[in-house]
Design a protein around this motif. Sequence first.
Motif, PDB file in Angstrom:
ATOM      1  N   GLU A 254     -13.871 -42.193 -24.976  1.00  0.00           N
ATOM      2  CA  GLU A 254     -14.144 -41.742 -26.344  1.00  0.00           C
ATOM      3  C   GLU A 254     -13.765 -42.811 -27.370  1.00  0.00           C
ATOM      4  OE1 GLU A 254     -15.982 -39.467 -27.227  1.00  0.00           O
ATOM      5  OE2 GLU A 254     -16.112 -38.237 -25.430  1.00  0.00           O
ATOM      6  N   PHE A 255     -12.680 -43.553 -27.093  1.00  0.00           N
ATOM      7  CA  PHE A 255     -12.267 -44.597 -28.036  1.00  0.00           C
ATOM      8  C   PHE A 255     -13.165 -45.834 -27.959  1.00  0.00           C
ATOM      9  CE2 PHE A 255      -8.036 -42.482 -28.585  1.00  0.00           C
ATOM     10  CZ  PHE A 255      -8.032 -42.494 -29.976  1.00  0.00           C
TER      11      PHE A 255
ATOM     12  N   SER B 152     -14.853 -45.791 -33.538  1.00  0.00           N
ATOM     13  CA  SER B 152     -13.879 -45.274 -32.574  1.00  0.00           C
ATOM     14  C   SER B 152     -12.990 -46.401 -32.067  1.00  0.00           C
ATOM     15  CB  SER B 152     -14.595 -44.625 -31.387  1.00  0.00           C
ATOM     16  OG  SER B 152     -15.473 -43.632 -31.829  1.00  0.00           O
TER      17      SER B 152
ATOM     18  N   ARG C 198     -16.539 -45.474 -27.677  1.00  0.00           N
ATOM     19  CA  ARG C 198     -17.902 -45.005 -27.857  1.00  0.00           C
ATOM     20  C   ARG C 198     -18.669 -45.791 -28.925  1.00  0.00           C
ATOM     21  NH1 ARG C 198     -20.211 -38.890 -28.092  1.00  0.00           N
ATOM     22  NH2 ARG C 198     -19.212 -38.731 -26.056  1.00  0.00           N
ATOM     23  N   ASP C 199     -18.034 -46.116 -30.038  1.00  0.00           N
ATOM     24  CA  ASP C 199     -18.714 -46.880 -31.092  1.00  0.00           C
ATOM     25  C   ASP C 199     -17.687 -47.702 -31.864  1.00  0.00           C
ATOM     26  OD1 ASP C 199     -17.433 -45.004 -32.823  1.00  0.00           O
ATOM     27  OD2 ASP C 199     -19.099 -43.621 -32.500  1.00  0.00           O
TER      28      ASP C 199
ATOM     29  N   MET D 206     -10.209 -40.286 -22.625  1.00  0.00           N
ATOM     30  CA  MET D 206      -9.711 -40.837 -23.881  1.00  0.00           C
ATOM     31  C   MET D 206     -10.205 -42.262 -24.058  1.00  0.00           C
ATOM     32  SD  MET D 206      -5.815 -40.782 -25.323  1.00  0.00           S
ATOM     33  CE  MET D 206      -5.375 -39.224 -24.620  1.00  0.00           C
TER      34      MET D 206
END
Lengths: 360, 360
Positions: A257-258, A264, A260-261, A254
């Motif tokens: 993923e948060f 996010s 990543r960019d 998690m």
Amino acid sequence: MSTPEIRIAVDCMGGDFGLPVTVPAAHQFARQHPDTRFLLAGHAADIESALAKLGGPDRDWYEILPATEVVTMADSVEVALRRKKDSSMRVAVQAVKDGRADACISAGNTGAWMAISRYLLKTLDGIDRPAIATSIPNQKGGATTMLDLGANVDCSAEHLLQFAIMGSALASRVDRHKQPTIGLLNIGEEVIKGNEVVKQAAELLRNSGLNFYGNVEGDDICKGTVDVIVCDGFVGNVVLKSIEGVAKMVATMMRAEFKRDALSLTAGLLATPVLNRLRDRVDNRRYNGAALLGLRGIVIKSHGSADAYAYGYALARAREAVQNGLLDGTTSAIDRLRQSLLAAAAQSAKLTNQTSDPAP
Amino acid sequence: MSTPEIRIAVDCMGGDFGLPVTVPAAHQFARQHPDTRFLLAGHAADIESALAKLGGPDRDWYEILPATEVVTMADSVEVALRRKKDSSMRVAVQAVKDGRADACISAGNTGAWMAISRYLLKTLDGIDRPAIATSIPNQKGGATTMLDLGANVDCSAEHLLQFAIMGSALASRVDRHKQPTIGLLNIGEEVIKGNEVVKQAAELLRNSGLNFYGNVEGDDICKGTVDVIVCDGFVGNVVLKSIEGVAKMVATMMRAEFKRDALSLTAGLLATPVLNRLRDRVDNRRYNGAALLGLRGIVIKSHGSADAYAYGYALARAREAVQNGLLDGTTSAIDRLRQSLLAAAAQSAKLTNQTSDPAP
């Protein structure tokens, strides 16, 4: 003070951090619970200086139990028991044995902590082997008590029955479940329904007078199907660590993923309160404090990696176990089982006599 | 076509949904993989009408294997084997036995599927018991192969060694790991290191010529420490379901927290792409398709609740197992083990002769 004092002996040296966690946690706890006093076991001078760092708390809250040795994670049970006879672990357990403390706690080497506790305190009448129990957060917002978690690798059906008695006492006295439901960990209906020991244990549990729910499966732990789940220590240990592993994996993924960019990251910032609530719900620090059950004394094990916040929860488990009479609860549960077994035996003997009576 | 055809026999009736999932999944798969043909086992008329609903696909892709009976989830192994001799399961396995299919697949009753496969196909030379293996997504972005998952409740050390051989062949042939690392599931160093069977299995694995990593613990499954994890079927089944349970709990709690209030809902909407990526990474539908290993034929088990998307992944496992020669891989791994055991025995005999040679 109206309530009697509760005295907890703390192995201050155990765990990944030792004094910097155990002493401040005890101090914070004593401030919040005026009925609790601490016996601090370990290197006396180091404990004194740890207390001094806290700004000189009320010294009446503490008694120091000097101990010159420390059991390390690498120490074998043999070394811990036979060679380090003046360890902080041993001194803490001895305080319980001598009646100077009502409970003891350590964050150190689990095997050594169990061995020393068992050696000094002995098991309760009717209990062959102590077991380790902990709480695992479940979907219902509560926690499932699970045991054994590694003290007993090979178990008989009778051992599983004894675990059920101890777990039931823990759940009723400490977690305040009235007549806790007991589940026996087994495998699905798909293939073969469990091994022989589990089948026999189910039979014993059905006749035990406990609130036996029946077999449960792995996914029932987090579903919260029952209050207490019983299994052998090999299965319990592997399952507990597997669950911790998934939780860590999901948290790691998690975070990744948060991050990543930019989009996010923004979403993550906005979602922070939601994610924090989620984290709090499954935060295993709040469930710190495994109980070593079946001993003639209350013995608690904190996670080795616990910080002061988590350690406080383990101290609270110790306090509640004392306050709510966990030992009395366990011994009366054993007595009730014994009586119902005796009654069943008497009934069966009566029946046998009736059938075997020769006709006049 | 340059590649040889791969023929998969499908038990169209099995699983929670049966025909509405199995037939469209096979159809979709055949469209994507022109080298694959299907033998559809079940009620012929129903299969025909399921195919008709798909808009009349190329009928050359399919052959129907008529079967008048269906094994239900409630059927005992006994009923499945002895009474329902014309079941869609049995007809599918029979096609593999007769060499008409290269692999078979079912989403039905696991116990029945295993029993029928074992009864018709028999085990490979050197394998005492078949085992069930599946892949569990791990933190490294790959998946850990785990077996046994419930076919064998009580296992000997030799069985665990055989599982390692089968798991290693699966990981190298289907998951393309070169010399897969093998871990033996055990409990932590804390208390007692595992039971006797596990200790003996470690000894056997160390001398097996396999790429044995050593003991692993529950949290190593999701960490991805090794490619293959071996355990008995009781532990494997409980662990797999426990992991599924945690994943479901976290997903449920996350949905609830994102729905709690307007602000959380907004954050949730913004976070949707992130959460979808997370879901995709741990989506167990992508890991559908357990392998029943150790049989003289390739037998795949889909999750009962699989939708057509998930069923497609199980079909892909079947196809890859055929294409990459899973059976050859397993038999040569068994042969290699046998040779290294023979060599070790010869070496040991030679040493014994040398020591026992009387002095001249």
